[in-house]
Design an enzyme around this catalytic site. Structure first.
Site: not given
Length: 265
Positions: A62, A98, A121-125
């Site tokens: 992402k 998203d 969480g800490s990613g793209g989503m």
């Protein structure tokens, strides 16, 4: 026939079935296929060179894909995360549906902006989720992430707090944006402890496969209102479908496509 694809580390047929169902329902000469790739630059070059109309982007691509496209729509530029690419005669424009889906679900489920929130969480989503929370008016948000660098950076970007683990923390809205509960190695994992589920007023899990994750099942058993990853997938896929085809399906068609994609998964 016009081809659209998806790229993910762990490809799912949920999106494939959703889009293909609507293509057939609406009589559109399109087809959708799911792929993975060990070489993202080559895959995006193929998207451009082969004239593939659209591409859904999933983890872990992402953010890395940003350097490979020509234009960023405001929905992607605002959060530096991409989940959709549209190819117009070799010009690639990136979007993030998203973000749009999460913002819409918070509104449709009437989640009060006064609620305290734990986002794991800490990613793209997670970036899309946290941005949607901020832009929807939530102010008491804590990002929970084991990786201090990415977790603290995400929290600081939107003016929120960070902590490394859920521990004994509770919140009105608990929101999982990790692979915990996803089909595969993490399928049996419960994203939040029982005490946090019991204390929550709303439970939101973005994991879409399965739609009934351990977290969602535990929340339902505790009588909590839930927002599922299946809802996120349906709404973000609807926006992708419109970007690819220029056709807006009805709410009933979207509902039927979502049910079909999950039933066949």
């Amino acid at each position: 026939m016009t081809l659209c694809i998806s790229l993910a580390a762990r490809p799912s047929n949920i999106g494939t079935r959703f889009h293909n169902y609507l293509y057939e329902e609406l009589g559109l000469n399109f087809i959708y296929k799911a792929f993975t790739t060990p070489d993202l630059p080559a895959a995006i070059a193929g998207l451009r060179g082969l004239g593939i109309r659209g591409c859904a982007i999933s983890m872990p691509f992402k953010e890395d894909v940003i350097a490979l496209v020509d234009r960023l729509d405001p929905s992607a530029k605002a959060i530096d995360s991409v989940n959709t690419i549209v190819n117009d005669d070799g010009v690639l424009t990136a979007y993030n549906t998203d973000y749009l889906a999460v913002e819409r679900l918070l509104r449709e489920h009437a989640v009060p902006t006064s609620h305290s929130v734990l986002v794991q969480g800490s990613g793209g989503m997670a970036k899309a989720v946290v941005a949607a929370l901020r832009d929807s008016g939530f102010t008491r948000v804590t990002v929970v992430a084991r990786n201090e660098r990415t977790g603290r950076a995400l929290a600081d970007l939107y003016g929120f707090a960070w902590q490394q683990a859920v521990g004994e923390s509770t919140a009105d809205l608990i929101l999982n944006v990790t692979p915990l509960g996803m089909a595969g190695a993490d399928a049996d994992a419960l994203a939040f402890p029982a005490a946090a589920i019991e204390a929550a007023r709303v439970v939101f899990d973005v994991v879409a496969s399965p739609s009934e994750t351990p977290l969602i099942l535990a929340a339902r058993a505790a009588g909590k209102p839930v927002i599922t990853g299946a809802e996120v997938v349906a709404l973000q896929a609807e926006e992708q479908f419109v970007l690819y085809t220029g056709v807006r399906p009805t709410a009933e068609q979207v509902r039927a496509a979502g049910e079909f994609s999950r039933r066949e998964a």
